[in-house]
Scaffold this motif. Sequence first.
Motif, PDB file in Angstrom:
ATOM      1  N   ALA A 147       0.829  -1.209   0.000  1.00  5.72           N
ATOM      2  CA  ALA A 147       0.000   0.000   0.000  1.00  5.72           C
ATOM      3  C   ALA A 147       0.862   1.257   0.000  1.00  5.72           C
ATOM      4  N   ALA A 148       1.945   1.247   0.783  1.00  3.96           N
ATOM      5  CA  ALA A 148       2.842   2.408   0.828  1.00  3.96           C
ATOM      6  C   ALA A 148       3.511   2.619  -0.526  1.00  3.96           C
ATOM      7  N   PHE A 149       3.932   1.533  -1.149  1.00  9.51           N
ATOM      8  CA  PHE A 149       4.542   1.633  -2.483  1.00  9.51           C
ATOM      9  C   PHE A 149       3.586   2.297  -3.466  1.00  9.51           C
ATOM     10  N   ARG A 150       2.350   1.855  -3.490  1.00  8.67           N
ATOM     11  CA  ARG A 150       1.378   2.386  -4.452  1.00  8.67           C
ATOM     12  C   ARG A 150       0.973   3.815  -4.101  1.00  8.67           C
ATOM     13  N   TYR A 151       0.906   4.138  -2.832  1.00  6.99           N
ATOM     14  CA  TYR A 151       0.481   5.466  -2.401  1.00  6.99           C
ATOM     15  C   TYR A 151       1.497   6.535  -2.794  1.00  6.99           C
ATOM     16  N   PHE A 152       2.785   6.230  -2.671  1.00  8.31           N
ATOM     17  CA  PHE A 152       3.803   7.257  -2.915  1.00  8.31           C
ATOM     18  C   PHE A 152       4.360   7.229  -4.339  1.00  8.31           C
ATOM     19  N   LEU A 153       4.033   6.227  -5.126  1.00  6.27           N
ATOM     20  CA  LEU A 153       4.442   6.208  -6.526  1.00  6.27           C
ATOM     21  C   LEU A 153       3.716   7.319  -7.276  1.00  6.27           C
ATOM     22  N   ARG A 154       4.478   8.187  -7.931  1.00 10.94           N
ATOM     23  CA  ARG A 154       3.952   9.346  -8.675  1.00 10.94           C
ATOM     24  C   ARG A 154       3.273  10.380  -7.767  1.00 10.94           C
ATOM     25  N   ASN A 155       3.426  10.272  -6.483  1.00 17.35           N
ATOM     26  CA  ASN A 155       2.821  11.231  -5.565  1.00 17.35           C
ATOM     27  C   ASN A 155       3.548  12.569  -5.675  1.00 17.35           C
ATOM     28  N   PRO A 156       2.849  13.678  -5.877  1.00 18.67           N
ATOM     29  CA  PRO A 156       3.516  14.979  -6.076  1.00 18.67           C
ATOM     30  C   PRO A 156       4.454  15.390  -4.940  1.00 18.67           C
ATOM     31  N   ILE A 157       4.196  14.912  -3.726  1.00 15.29           N
ATOM     32  CA  ILE A 157       5.016  15.377  -2.601  1.00 15.29           C
ATOM     33  C   ILE A 157       6.426  14.807  -2.609  1.00 15.29           C
ATOM     34  N   CYS A 158       6.675  13.786  -3.400  1.00 10.76           N
ATOM     35  CA  CYS A 158       8.003  13.145  -3.330  1.00 10.76           C
ATOM     36  C   CYS A 158       8.607  12.887  -4.709  1.00 10.76           C
ATOM     37  N   GLN A 159       8.376  13.797  -5.642  1.00  9.35           N
ATOM     38  CA  GLN A 159       8.923  13.631  -6.979  1.00  9.35           C
ATOM     39  C   GLN A 159      10.273  14.322  -7.172  1.00  9.35           C
ATOM     40  N   ASP A 160      10.557  15.307  -6.358  1.00 10.12           N
ATOM     41  CA  ASP A 160      11.797  16.074  -6.569  1.00 10.12           C
ATOM     42  C   ASP A 160      12.314  16.584  -5.233  1.00 10.12           C
ATOM     43  N   MET A 161      12.565  15.656  -4.333  1.00 13.34           N
ATOM     44  CA  MET A 161      13.037  16.029  -3.011  1.00 13.34           C
ATOM     45  C   MET A 161      14.536  16.334  -3.044  1.00 13.34           C
ATOM     46  N   GLY A 162      15.055  16.762  -1.903  1.00 10.51           N
ATOM     47  CA  GLY A 162      16.485  17.050  -1.846  1.00 10.51           C
ATOM     48  C   GLY A 162      17.335  15.807  -1.934  1.00 10.51           C
ATOM     49  N   ARG A 163      16.750  14.652  -1.588  1.00  8.71           N
ATOM     50  CA  ARG A 163      17.503  13.402  -1.584  1.00  8.71           C
ATOM     51  C   ARG A 163      16.527  12.233  -1.549  1.00  8.71           C
ATOM     52  N   LYS A 164      17.053  11.054  -1.705  1.00 12.17           N
ATOM     53  CA  LYS A 164      16.237   9.845  -1.738  1.00 12.17           C
ATOM     54  C   LYS A 164      15.690   9.498  -0.354  1.00 12.17           C
ATOM     55  N   ILE A 165      14.608   8.700  -0.346  1.00 10.07           N
ATOM     56  CA  ILE A 165      13.984   8.210   0.877  1.00 10.07           C
ATOM     57  C   ILE A 165      13.897   6.686   0.791  1.00 10.07           C
ATOM     58  N   LYS A 166      14.341   6.034   1.882  1.00 12.31           N
ATOM     59  CA  LYS A 166      14.298   4.575   1.942  1.00 12.31           C
ATOM     60  C   LYS A 166      13.389   4.139   3.083  1.00 12.31           C
ATOM     61  N   ILE A 167      12.486   3.209   2.770  1.00 10.50           N
ATOM     62  CA  ILE A 167      11.474   2.728   3.712  1.00 10.50           C
ATOM     63  C   ILE A 167      11.585   1.211   3.817  1.00 10.50           C
ATOM     64  N   ALA A 168      11.517   0.701   5.052  1.00 13.83           N
ATOM     65  CA  ALA A 168      11.631  -0.744   5.264  1.00 13.83           C
ATOM     66  C   ALA A 168      10.614  -1.219   6.292  1.00 13.83           C
ATOM     67  N   PHE A 169      10.054  -2.412   6.050  1.00 10.41           N
ATOM     68  CA  PHE A 169       9.134  -3.070   6.973  1.00 10.41           C
ATOM     69  C   PHE A 169       9.768  -4.380   7.436  1.00 10.41           C
ATOM     70  N   SER A 170      10.012  -4.510   8.717  1.00  7.18           N
ATOM     71  CA  SER A 170      10.451  -5.795   9.251  1.00  7.18           C
ATOM     72  C   SER A 170       9.233  -6.632   9.609  1.00  7.18           C
ATOM     73  N   SER A 171       9.392  -7.961   9.578  1.00 11.84           N
ATOM     74  CA  SER A 171       8.247  -8.836   9.844  1.00 11.84           C
ATOM     75  C   SER A 171       8.059  -9.133  11.320  1.00 11.84           C
ATOM     76  N   SER A 172       9.091  -8.868  12.135  1.00 12.58           N
ATOM     77  CA  SER A 172       8.994  -9.169  13.570  1.00 12.58           C
ATOM     78  C   SER A 172      10.051  -8.357  14.311  1.00 12.58           C
ATOM     79  N   ASP A 173      10.110  -8.541  15.636  1.00 11.14           N
ATOM     80  CA  ASP A 173      11.100  -7.839  16.442  1.00 11.14           C
ATOM     81  C   ASP A 173      12.530  -8.233  16.081  1.00 11.14           C
ATOM     82  N   ALA A 174      12.701  -9.337  15.363  1.00 13.49           N
ATOM     83  CA  ALA A 174      14.049  -9.720  14.919  1.00 13.49           C
ATOM     84  C   ALA A 174      14.633  -8.667  13.985  1.00 13.49           C
TER      85      ALA A 174
END
Length: 703
Positions: A151-178
């Motif tokens: 859902a996050a991937f689809r929401y921010f793809l082509r989203n105007p707020i993040c097309q030309d930022m000062g730098r890249k953004i990396k997002i990660a989801f872990s599956s557990s406390d590990a």
Amino acid sequence: MQSFRTELENPIVERDIIELERKIRLFREGSIPEEKFRSLRLARGVYGQRQQGVQMVRIKLPYGKMTLQQWKRIADISDEYSTGNLHLTTRQDVQIHFVSLDRTPELWSKLEQDDVTIREACGNTVRNITASDRAGIDPEEPFDVTPYADAAFRYFLRNPICQDMGRKIKIAFSSSDADSAWAFMHDFGMIPKVKEVNGKTVRGFKVLVGGGLGAQPFLAKTAFEFLEEDQLIPYIENVLRVFDRYGERTSRHKARMKFLVQKLGWEEFDRLVKEEYKAVKNKSVKVDYEAYKNSEAPVTGTVPAFTIRDPKLFETWKATNVFEQKQKGYFAAYVKVPLGNISSTVSRQLIEALRPVIADDVRVTANQGLLLKYILPAHLPYVFSVLEAQGFAAAGFDSIADITACPGTDTCNLAISSSTGIAEALENVIAAEFPDLVHNKDIKIKISGCMNSCGQHGIASIGFHGSSLKSGGKTLPALQVLLGGGIVGNGEGRVADKVIKVPSRRGPDVLRTLLHDYEINGQENEKFNEYYDRQGEKYFYELLKPLADLSAITDDAFIDWGQAEQFATAIGVGECAGVVIDLVATLLLEAQEKLELGTEAFDKGQFADGIYHAYSTFVQTAKALLLGEGIACNTQIGILNDFEKNFIATGQFSFEGDFKTVVLQINSNEPTETFAKAYYKQAADFYQAAQAFRVQKAATVQA
């Protein structure tokens, strides 16, 4: 270049691809400056290589997922447009190299026929969203994070707020406390949590913000111990809006989220994020968890006759590469892919042979391997035999014998010395001299060709990054040795310490020395990082110091791993960040394009998007006029302040109302149709006034 016809059902994607073709043509004609074109192609997954005249194309696979058809499509694409090699990355992407720029629109079009994109795989955007490869089958997970990553991937793809930022953004989801996705080292890291509310189990996330690797690693700060699931995407959007407005844009080395958090301080950063809440597009984004299409077990039938050549290896493979899923009765198997490289031919053969016995959901892992899912116990021997026949049945996945390495000087502009060559040499040391360590999953070895940590050396138990040394007036390839990094758990991690720099050719001796010392002096059941902490950094510096001695250096030390010629540093221009565009006309053209995008958004009823396009028009237009006066700005908020000071306050430019206040209405109003249209008109009027100002100024100069 020749035009081509797309055959896509999605008009938005089709427009993207046609637009890329048009921009390439304009660039070839000299109508778009090279600096501007670079940022355009990067946002479309097209990255310059060390070798001139060819491109690396990064294929964006959210959370590393490929269907078997998508995998086959990528393999076929590599044959047609590249070299027949698929390079699996630590960001769960697939990269192909040596691609002609003019053929990238056609390549993209063919990928999209199987719903595979290259959009925003590079550049100053939200990059590929990664997740634990075990998500959905992890016995330790409170719930499957895959629907939220998707859902996050689809929401921010082509989203105007993040097309030309000062730098890249990396997002990660872990599956557990590990925390196997290393949430603590990302701009945004999420760890799933559940709690009881009024007798009901509520899903949510521990949210971490502002982590990062690179030359200056930062551990992320905890924004929420528990944020309810529907608030996650709005929170990310709020933070991105702040990052876009306040983030550094001139010095790319200071432009990541981690530096903004450090600069503002957490309290001020958090205050600014909360200010954005009123204007955010959606106050709640509910992910339809139950409707998400999860992996399903394959319809199993008989398998062909097969032979296992090495039964002993099969038993080791089962012990190190296979685990039982949370879905009882099914197993998942990891495939160790040396240096992340697998050919298109092997890919197709694996797809066809494994199709009857694995799920239609293969995951690229963050250590450059593959995960096969939903295998019945009776089919494990057959799966192994298929991998064995193709040379991909190595045991020890994610062990010390499974080294992560970026491409280094093979293709990367920024690399200083070889990553892949030294990785092979180190794996040979382990296989020949420490074979039992194939079962050791405590020690991780990671290698990068430079300090930027694409190979994740900064969080390795034993890490190396490419460097150089001087001896006798000549330069030799070197390795910076780092020790003590890794995962602690539940969003906590360790950054490795820089211990010593040695000639690259002595890398295998560094590993031998460390492992022998640990073997002799480590206490029973003492993990490597515990041993490192007990002995201390100085101990290891003294232990490795003889290997840094250059007094008796030999000629082979001046030849890097995998090379025949004498070493020379040849660092190119990095493309991970967009280039600052100082061309006034180009900026004004961008402002006009934003106005056009705003009109299109309004026609679709997307008023929040239209507002953000209008905001971008204000910023780009003001920046253009400032640069015309020789005034450089490094943040969007700085542009607003400087325009007020240098144009409005001096009477150079007439503007009704307080300029900064008018522009910042964006975060003080709900995104209603009434506000959107009024704000858009103010932006359009400002743009027209700026164009008239330039014409008048040009006439004055000529007179």
